[in-house]
Scaffold this active site. Structure first.
Site, PDB file in Angstrom:
ATOM      1  CG  ASP A 110      -1.715   1.250   1.398  1.00 22.21           C
ATOM      2  OD1 ASP A 110      -2.482   1.593   0.486  1.00 22.21           O
ATOM      3  OD2 ASP A 110      -1.572   1.898   2.455  1.00 22.21           O
ATOM      4  CB  CYS A 111       3.740   2.145   2.107  1.00 23.92           C
ATOM      5  SG  CYS A 111       4.964   3.432   2.298  1.00 23.92           S
TER       6      CYS A 111
END
EC number: 3.1.26.-
Length: 135
Positions: free
Chosen positions: A27-28
């Site tokens: 996600d990051c």
């Protein structure tokens, strides 16, 4: 000194991570790629950067991104994607369907897996396909 920007793990350690742990990292990674693309693409105001980022990293957009790269995935990458797509999650955002959220989770897990393996060129190759405008 530790390199906190380029974490890598060996295959055994990565294999012990859940798909949701991979998605947590991915996600990051995916958002960082998207933010970098927008900043270098000329967006300058915080409001524009935020609204465009949100539009590109929401589950529905990640579902579309996954559709673009699925045919390109290796067998190993497909296994990571499929395992994460089939992971049971405890909640789905109101703005996303269950299928969109499953594919978004799988896309993030794939990017997390590639990142932790140090496969930065592959991340760039896949993201380059995602970043291309629809023909």
């Amino acid at each position: 000194m530790n390199d906190y920007l380029h974490f890598t793990m060996d295959d055994a350690d990565i294999g012990r991570l859940s798909s949701l742990a991979l998605a947590h990292v991915g996600d990051c990674v995916y958002e960082l790629l998207t933010r970098g693309r927008l900043v270098t693409g000329g967006l300058t105001t915080a409001r524009n950067l935020h609204s465009h980022t949100v539009a590109l990293v929401r589950a529905s957009a990640q579902y579309e991104a996954a559709q673009k790269i699925l045919p390109m995935l290796t067998e190993e990458e497909s296994d990571v994607f499929r395992r994460a797509r089939n992971t049971k999650v405890h909640g789905v955002p109101k703005a996303a369907s269950k299928a969109e959220y499953a594919y978004a989770t799988a896309l993030e897990a794939l990017f997390g897996w590639l990142y932790l393996k140090g496969r930065y060129e592959r991340i760039n190759a896949l993201y380059d396909v995602i970043a291309q405008p629809e023909a």
